[in-house]
Design a protein around this motif. Structure first.
Motif, PDB file in Angstrom:
ATOM      1  N   ALA A   8      45.912  49.923  46.712  1.00 20.12           N
ATOM      2  CA  ALA A   8      45.633  48.660  46.015  1.00 20.12           C
ATOM      3  C   ALA A   8      45.468  47.577  47.065  1.00 20.12           C
ATOM      4  O   ALA A   8      45.878  47.745  48.221  1.00 20.12           O
ATOM      5  N   ARG A   9      44.892  46.468  46.656  1.00 16.39           N
ATOM      6  CA  ARG A   9      44.713  45.329  47.565  1.00 16.39           C
ATOM      7  C   ARG A   9      45.853  44.339  47.394  1.00 16.39           C
ATOM      8  O   ARG A   9      46.155  43.909  46.283  1.00 16.39           O
ATOM      9  N   LEU A  10      46.459  43.988  48.520  1.00 18.55           N
ATOM     10  CA  LEU A  10      47.444  42.914  48.508  1.00 18.55           C
ATOM     11  C   LEU A  10      46.768  41.632  48.045  1.00 18.55           C
ATOM     12  O   LEU A  10      45.540  41.517  48.089  1.00 18.55           O
ATOM     13  N   ILE A  11      47.542  40.650  47.683  1.00 19.91           N
ATOM     14  CA  ILE A  11      46.995  39.408  47.151  1.00 19.91           C
ATOM     15  C   ILE A  11      46.113  38.690  48.176  1.00 19.91           C
ATOM     16  O   ILE A  11      45.245  37.908  47.816  1.00 19.91           O
ATOM     17  N   ASN A  12      46.277  39.037  49.462  1.00 16.46           N
ATOM     18  CA  ASN A  12      45.427  38.461  50.513  1.00 16.46           C
ATOM     19  C   ASN A  12      44.156  39.282  50.750  1.00 16.46           C
ATOM     20  O   ASN A  12      43.381  38.975  51.646  1.00 16.46           O
ATOM     21  N   LYS A  54      67.723  48.960  52.438  1.00 19.05           N
ATOM     22  CA  LYS A  54      68.191  50.304  52.059  1.00 19.05           C
ATOM     23  C   LYS A  54      67.039  51.158  51.534  1.00 19.05           C
ATOM     24  O   LYS A  54      67.266  52.222  50.963  1.00 19.05           O
ATOM     25  N   GLY A  55      65.809  50.663  51.694  1.00 20.72           N
ATOM     26  CA  GLY A  55      64.653  51.436  51.258  1.00 20.72           C
ATOM     27  C   GLY A  55      64.191  51.110  49.851  1.00 20.72           C
ATOM     28  O   GLY A  55      63.660  51.968  49.158  1.00 20.72           O
ATOM     29  N   PHE A  56      64.355  49.861  49.429  1.00 20.39           N
ATOM     30  CA  PHE A  56      63.921  49.421  48.106  1.00 20.39           C
ATOM     31  C   PHE A  56      62.802  48.415  48.251  1.00 20.39           C
ATOM     32  O   PHE A  56      62.911  47.464  49.029  1.00 20.39           O
ATOM     33  N   LYS A  57      61.733  48.621  47.501  1.00 21.24           N
ATOM     34  CA  LYS A  57      60.600  47.700  47.512  1.00 21.24           C
ATOM     35  C   LYS A  57      60.223  47.348  46.080  1.00 21.24           C
ATOM     36  O   LYS A  57      60.306  48.183  45.180  1.00 21.24           O
ATOM     37  N   ILE A  58      59.792  46.126  45.889  1.00 23.23           N
ATOM     38  CA  ILE A  58      59.214  45.688  44.627  1.00 23.23           C
ATOM     39  C   ILE A  58      57.745  45.415  44.882  1.00 23.23           C
ATOM     40  O   ILE A  58      57.394  44.793  45.888  1.00 23.23           O
ATOM     41  N   LEU A  59      56.900  45.899  43.991  1.00 21.57           N
ATOM     42  CA  LEU A  59      55.462  45.669  44.089  1.00 21.57           C
ATOM     43  C   LEU A  59      55.031  44.905  42.844  1.00 21.57           C
ATOM     44  O   LEU A  59      55.177  45.401  41.723  1.00 21.57           O
ATOM     45  N   GLY A  60      54.539  43.692  43.034  1.00 20.29           N
ATOM     46  CA  GLY A  60      54.114  42.851  41.925  1.00 20.29           C
ATOM     47  C   GLY A  60      52.611  42.896  41.746  1.00 20.29           C
ATOM     48  O   GLY A  60      51.858  42.731  42.712  1.00 20.29           O
ATOM     49  N   PHE A  61      52.185  43.100  40.502  1.00 23.31           N
ATOM     50  CA  PHE A  61      50.770  43.160  40.165  1.00 23.31           C
ATOM     51  C   PHE A  61      50.461  42.125  39.089  1.00 23.31           C
ATOM     52  O   PHE A  61      50.709  42.365  37.900  1.00 23.31           O
ATOM     53  N   PRO A  62      49.939  40.956  39.474  1.00 21.73           N
ATOM     54  CA  PRO A  62      49.571  39.952  38.473  1.00 21.73           C
ATOM     55  C   PRO A  62      48.542  40.514  37.494  1.00 21.73           C
ATOM     56  O   PRO A  62      47.671  41.302  37.869  1.00 21.73           O
ATOM     57  N   CYS A  63      48.674  40.078  36.245  1.00 21.65           N
ATOM     58  CA  CYS A  63      47.777  40.544  35.192  1.00 21.65           C
ATOM     59  C   CYS A  63      47.570  39.408  34.198  1.00 21.65           C
ATOM     60  O   CYS A  63      48.529  38.722  33.846  1.00 21.65           O
ATOM     61  N   ASN A  64      46.340  39.228  33.766  1.00 21.41           N
ATOM     62  CA  ASN A  64      46.008  38.150  32.834  1.00 21.41           C
ATOM     63  C   ASN A  64      45.640  38.680  31.448  1.00 21.41           C
ATOM     64  O   ASN A  64      45.018  37.996  30.663  1.00 21.41           O
ATOM     65  N   GLN A  65      46.042  39.915  31.141  1.00 23.24           N
ATOM     66  CA  GLN A  65      45.618  40.546  29.892  1.00 23.24           C
ATOM     67  C   GLN A  65      46.476  40.175  28.677  1.00 23.24           C
ATOM     68  O   GLN A  65      46.133  40.540  27.567  1.00 23.24           O
ATOM     69  N   MET A  91      53.018  41.198  46.814  1.00 17.06           N
ATOM     70  CA  MET A  91      52.250  40.868  45.616  1.00 17.06           C
ATOM     71  C   MET A  91      50.812  41.337  45.859  1.00 17.06           C
ATOM     72  O   MET A  91      50.268  41.164  46.950  1.00 17.06           O
ATOM     73  N   PHE A  92      50.228  41.903  44.829  1.00 13.26           N
ATOM     74  CA  PHE A  92      48.890  42.466  44.921  1.00 13.26           C
ATOM     75  C   PHE A  92      47.899  41.601  44.155  1.00 13.26           C
ATOM     76  O   PHE A  92      48.282  40.688  43.429  1.00 13.26           O
ATOM     77  N   GLU A  93      46.611  41.907  44.330  1.00 14.85           N
ATOM     78  CA  GLU A  93      45.576  41.185  43.600  1.00 14.85           C
ATOM     79  C   GLU A  93      45.743  41.403  42.107  1.00 14.85           C
ATOM     80  O   GLU A  93      46.281  42.422  41.662  1.00 14.85           O
ATOM     81  N   LYS A  94      45.254  40.439  41.344  1.00 15.74           N
ATOM     82  CA  LYS A  94      45.300  40.525  39.890  1.00 15.74           C
ATOM     83  C   LYS A  94      44.516  41.756  39.434  1.00 15.74           C
ATOM     84  O   LYS A  94      43.417  42.031  39.949  1.00 15.74           O
ATOM     85  N   ILE A  95      45.100  42.481  38.485  1.00 20.48           N
ATOM     86  CA  ILE A  95      44.488  43.716  37.984  1.00 20.48           C
ATOM     87  C   ILE A  95      44.566  43.774  36.465  1.00 20.48           C
ATOM     88  O   ILE A  95      45.246  42.972  35.836  1.00 20.48           O
ATOM     89  N   ASP A  96      43.893  44.777  35.891  1.00 19.03           N
ATOM     90  CA  ASP A  96      44.065  45.141  34.490  1.00 19.03           C
ATOM     91  C   ASP A  96      45.026  46.326  34.434  1.00 19.03           C
ATOM     92  O   ASP A  96      44.919  47.258  35.247  1.00 19.03           O
ATOM     93  N   VAL A  97      45.928  46.283  33.462  1.00 17.31           N
ATOM     94  CA  VAL A  97      46.881  47.385  33.287  1.00 17.31           C
ATOM     95  C   VAL A  97      46.565  48.210  32.041  1.00 17.31           C
ATOM     96  O   VAL A  97      47.159  49.271  31.840  1.00 17.31           O
ATOM     97  N   THR A 102      41.504  49.634  33.742  1.00 17.22           N
ATOM     98  CA  THR A 102      42.888  49.819  34.197  1.00 17.22           C
ATOM     99  C   THR A 102      42.898  50.271  35.650  1.00 17.22           C
ATOM    100  O   THR A 102      42.184  51.208  36.026  1.00 17.22           O
ATOM    101  N   HIS A 103      43.697  49.603  36.445  1.00 19.09           N
ATOM    102  CA  HIS A 103      43.826  49.974  37.856  1.00 19.09           C
ATOM    103  C   HIS A 103      44.396  51.392  37.951  1.00 19.09           C
ATOM    104  O   HIS A 103      45.274  51.769  37.170  1.00 19.09           O
ATOM    105  N   PRO A 104      43.911  52.196  38.914  1.00 21.27           N
ATOM    106  CA  PRO A 104      44.395  53.580  39.054  1.00 21.27           C
ATOM    107  C   PRO A 104      45.919  53.702  39.188  1.00 21.27           C
ATOM    108  O   PRO A 104      46.497  54.687  38.703  1.00 21.27           O
ATOM    109  N   ILE A 105      46.573  52.747  39.803  1.00 22.11           N
ATOM    110  CA  ILE A 105      48.039  52.821  39.909  1.00 22.11           C
ATOM    111  C   ILE A 105      48.660  52.766  38.521  1.00 22.11           C
ATOM    112  O   ILE A 105      49.582  53.522  38.205  1.00 22.11           O
TER     113      ILE A 105
END
Length: 159
Positions: A8-12, A54-65, A91-97, A102-105
């Protein structure tokens, strides 16, 4: 197909392979800047700070749906998250869920963890998916389940 074969593409705009997050526990969230659940950014950031080493990540995917609650550009969303909630997790680029775009992720996440009554579609902003260190989807949480309520599940996979 494995979770780690996706990207996926990061927000940048930078393309990131999910393989970069291999061996981490992930909480993946579809976010929105103008939602009743937007205040969850605060808890998400606190959990991220508490467990990122400790090996924890949060991945944010903005969505306008959902109710057009994230209408801004990627740049505006990034600025909002930084200024209002000091978000430091990716944070990643805005996607459709949902739907044909729908984004493949999210296709992957939804196919591996059903929602309430077996539904696949995301119902609203701040639906959360927990992915273990092996890239397996091990949990799906409704928007009203706050990040702190998921902490025990996260800890189970961080061991």
């Amino acid at each position: 197909m494995s979770f780690y074969s996706l990207s996926a593409r990061l927000i940048n705009g930078e393309e990131i392979s999910m393989s970069n997050y291999k061996d981490n526990v992930l909480l993946i969230v579809n976010t929105a800047s103008k939602c009743g659940f937007t205040k969850q950014f605060e808890e998400l950031e606190k959990l991220y700070q508490k467990y990122k080493d400790k090996g924890f990540k949060i991945l944010g995917f903005p969505c306008n749906q959902f109710g057009s609650q994230d209408p801004g550009t990627n740049e505006e969303i990034a600025q909002f998250c930084s200024l209002n909630y000091q978000v430091s997790f990716p944070m990643f680029e805005k996607i459709d869920v949902n739907g044909k775009n729908t984004h493949p992720i999210y296709q992957y996440l939804k196919s591996h963890a059903s929602g309430f009554l077996g539904t696949k579609n995301i119902k609203w902003n701040f639906t959360k998916f927990l992915v273990n260190r092996q890239g397996e989807v091990v949990g799906r949480y409704a928007p009203n389940i706050t990040p702190f309520k998921i902490e025990e599940d996260i800890l189970q996979y961080l061991k």
